[in-house]
Scaffold this active site. Structure first.
Site, short mmCIF file in Angstrom:
data_model
loop_
_atom_site.label_atom_id
_atom_site.label_comp_id
_atom_site.label_asym_id
_atom_site.label_seq_id
_atom_site.Cartn_x
_atom_site.Cartn_y
_atom_site.Cartn_z
N HIS A 135 46.99 38.27 39.75
CA HIS A 135 47.41 37.14 40.35
C HIS A 135 48.99 37.65 40.77
O HIS A 135 49.50 38.31 40.04
CB HIS A 135 47.51 36.13 39.19
CG HIS A 135 47.92 34.60 39.82
ND1 HIS A 135 49.17 34.22 39.83
CD2 HIS A 135 47.32 33.48 40.04
CE1 HIS A 135 49.21 33.01 40.22
NE2 HIS A 135 48.13 32.64 40.36
N ASP A 180 46.84 39.11 30.96
CA ASP A 180 47.18 37.78 31.52
C ASP A 180 45.86 37.01 31.31
O ASP A 180 44.85 37.05 31.65
CB ASP A 180 47.40 37.87 33.08
CG ASP A 180 47.29 36.52 33.88
OD1 ASP A 180 47.14 35.77 33.42
OD2 ASP A 180 47.57 36.69 35.03
N GLN A 230 43.37 32.54 32.79
CA GLN A 230 41.90 32.17 33.11
C GLN A 230 40.82 32.55 31.98
O GLN A 230 39.79 32.10 32.05
CB GLN A 230 41.44 32.67 34.35
CG GLN A 230 42.14 32.21 35.73
CD GLN A 230 42.09 30.79 35.87
OE1 GLN A 230 41.16 30.23 35.46
NE2 GLN A 230 42.92 30.44 36.85
N LYS A 251 45.84 24.65 32.34
CA LYS A 251 44.41 24.79 32.55
C LYS A 251 43.51 24.91 31.48
O LYS A 251 42.31 25.40 31.53
CB LYS A 251 44.50 26.53 32.94
CG LYS A 251 45.18 26.94 34.30
CD LYS A 251 45.02 28.25 34.65
CE LYS A 251 46.35 28.81 35.57
NZ LYS A 251 46.16 28.26 36.98
N CYS A 287 46.75 32.97 45.19
CA CYS A 287 47.88 33.90 44.37
C CYS A 287 47.20 35.12 44.45
O CYS A 287 47.91 35.74 43.50
CB CYS A 287 48.56 33.01 43.60
SG CYS A 287 49.29 31.57 43.90
N1 7TS Z 1 47.19 34.48 36.03
C1 7TS Z 1 46.24 34.21 36.64
C2 7TS Z 1 45.14 34.85 36.40
C3 7TS Z 1 45.99 32.67 37.34
O1 7TS Z 1 45.03 32.18 37.55
C4 7TS Z 1 47.26 31.71 37.17
C5 7TS Z 1 47.16 30.59 37.98
C6 7TS Z 1 48.55 32.45 36.80
C7 7TS Z 1 48.55 33.58 36.18
C8 7TS Z 1 49.79 31.61 36.94
O2 7TS Z 1 49.77 30.52 36.14
P1 7TS Z 1 50.77 29.27 36.29
O3 7TS Z 1 50.49 28.30 35.38
O4 7TS Z 1 51.98 30.09 35.63
O5 7TS Z 1 51.08 28.92 37.46
N2 7TS Z 1 46.02 30.39 38.93
C9 7TS Z 1 45.96 29.36 39.87
C10 7TS Z 1 44.70 29.33 40.58
O6 7TS Z 1 43.86 30.26 40.75
N3 7TS Z 1 45.00 28.42 41.46
O7 7TS Z 1 46.10 27.79 41.11
C11 7TS Z 1 46.75 28.46 40.16
#
Ligand code: 7TS
Length: 414
Positions: free
Chosen positions: A130, A207, A210, A233, A372
């Site tokens: 990501h 990371d 997910q 999430k 992303c």
């Molecule tokens: N890493 C992964 C694997 C992710 O899917 C996401 C967010 C992040 C990091 C970042 O998370 P945040 O809470 O800091 O934004 N992924 C997504 C997505 O798949 N669609 O919207 C956000």
């Protein structure tokens, strides 16, 4: 196929905890399949936030009045609860509350990476990261003179582990790997990667954005040095993320932000810092969000992370199978029976944004774009994809609504 445990989840009872799922969109029942972006929030978590503001709201660690003490204890205990959720036996000292996964990763880059890396050092990451880690470590490499290497993926969307073994050398100082890909649905062998990295003296950041919401996590079994994830999430609120770090590592790192709340003794000349994790939580922290995240952990654990994982995988496999029956649909990532609870795909001749807009007319929320993961989309030779991502409250019937809506889009563009 993994054994079906869907029957053992009481979906009707679970859905009744999420009033938003009763909403209509475009005069049809909402089908929410954008959980990889943000999951919905169950009543017990909403109630926890409301209760906190109704009865306890106060600043923490700075008052001896009753409310401040109650808020402080709840906030501290929330760290312990989250530590337990991810198998961090060191407890609260190893759990830093942040804003989101992105901030957690940035803390590692700034507080550890800027000090530890220099020319000749290498960061190894993967083609399926990501932007929150990819961009951050790209910048870190640029600033420190370190080199960044990307472990390649194979045609099925798995990491090429031979390539991983080639990339990770004695020059590697950090291996950063996504646990479950938000685009491919690949679940990476993080324990194996961690072992390879440690054999070369490198640290490992996983990371878990997910994975933490969808499968049981044991950071110690993985042997991750850092593990990052987001509350929003996993049935928690927005505005809270977590950075797990091994205690001795966090102790050796300089703070990321400076100010109130993270200090012990301040004079005009110098400052000593608070103990972990407060050293990394400068300023008024994410109090209500942290307490609510602990409640989300309770909620998920009461249902059972094993069962939540099986349910998500089963829905993804079902969606994968149904999408595979159309010869003009391309699906990305591993086979149906070996993926996280999401499916990314493209319909020939229909841009993902158009597809998302048409299925929205049917009340179905999916994500369209690059999720992303622009470099990964480049590797796949596509500009964008559509993605359906599932969670504990989704049903097979909702997958059927999605498939009908997609079929509608196919016919419109035929
Ligand atoms: N890493 C992964 C694997 C992710 O899917 C996401 C967010 C992040 C990091 C970042 O998370 P945040 O809470 O800091 O934004 N992924 C997504 C997505 O798949 N669609 O919207 C956000």
């Amino acid at each position: 196929m993994k054994a079906s445990t869907t029957e053992s989840l009481d979906i009707a009872a679970i859905r009744s905890d999420f009033p938003i799922l009763q909403r209509e969109v475009n005069e049809t029942p909402l089908v929410y399949l954008d959980n990889a972006a943000t999951s919905q929030t169950p009543e017990p978590v909403v109630e926890t936030i409301a209760d906190y503001y109704r009865h306890t709201n106060s600043n923490v660690e700075r008052g001896i009045h009753q409310l401040s003490q109650e808020a402080s204890i709840a906030y501290e205990e929330a760290h312990d609860r989250v530590a337990e959720f991810i198998g961090a036996t060191g407890g609260r000292e190893e759990v830093i509350f942040t804003k989101n996964t992105t901030e957690s990763i940035n803390i590692v880059a700034a507080a550890w990476g800027l000090e530890a890396l220099g020319p000749g050092d290498e960061i190894v990451t993967t083609q399926m990261e990501h932007h929150s880690s990819l961009v951050t470590f790209q910048q870190l490499a640029e600033r420190t003179g370190a080199t960044i290497k990307f472990v390649e993926i194979d045609d099925e969307g798995y990491l090429d582990m031979d390539h991983a073994r080639e990339c990770i050398t004695d020059d590697t100082k950090l291996v950063s790997v996504v646990h479950a890909s938000n685009t491919l649905g690949t679940i990476n062998p993080v324990a194996e990667i961690s072992e390879i990295a440690h054999n070369h003296g490198a640290l490992v950041l996983v990371d878990g954005a997910q994975s933490a919401p969808h499968q049981p996590i044991d950071v110690e079994a993985i042997d991750a040095d850092f593990f990052a994830f987001s509350g929003h999430k996993m049935c928690g609120p927005t505005g809270i993320g977590v950075l797990y770090g091994k205690r001795e590592l966090l102790e050796s790192m300089q703070p990321y932000l400076y100010g109130g709340g993270m200090v012990r003794k301040v004079t005009y000349e110098e400052t000593t810092f608070e103990e972990l994790p407060w050293k990394f939580e400068a300023g008024t922290p994410v109090i209500a969000q942290g307490i609510a995240l602990a409640k989300a952990c309770d909620y998920l654990d009461a249902i059972g992370m094993d069962r939540i994982e099986a349910h998500g995988q089963e829905l993804a496999a079902y969606a994968h199978d149904r999408l595979s029956s159309f010869d003009d649909i391309e699906i990305y990532g591993p086979p149906a029976d070996d993926r996280a609870g999401l499916v990314s795909f493209n319909v020939d001749g229909v841009h993902a944004h158009d597809l998302s807009s048409i299925v929205n007319d049917h009340g179905v929320a999916i994500r369209a774009g690059d999720h992303c993961t622009q470099p990964l989309h480049d590797t796949l030779g596509i500009a964008a994809s559509a993605r359906a991502s599932f969670y504990l409250y989704n049903t097979r019937e909702e997958v059927d609504v999605l498939i009908e809506a997609i079929d509608d889009a196919r016919q419109l563009f035929a």
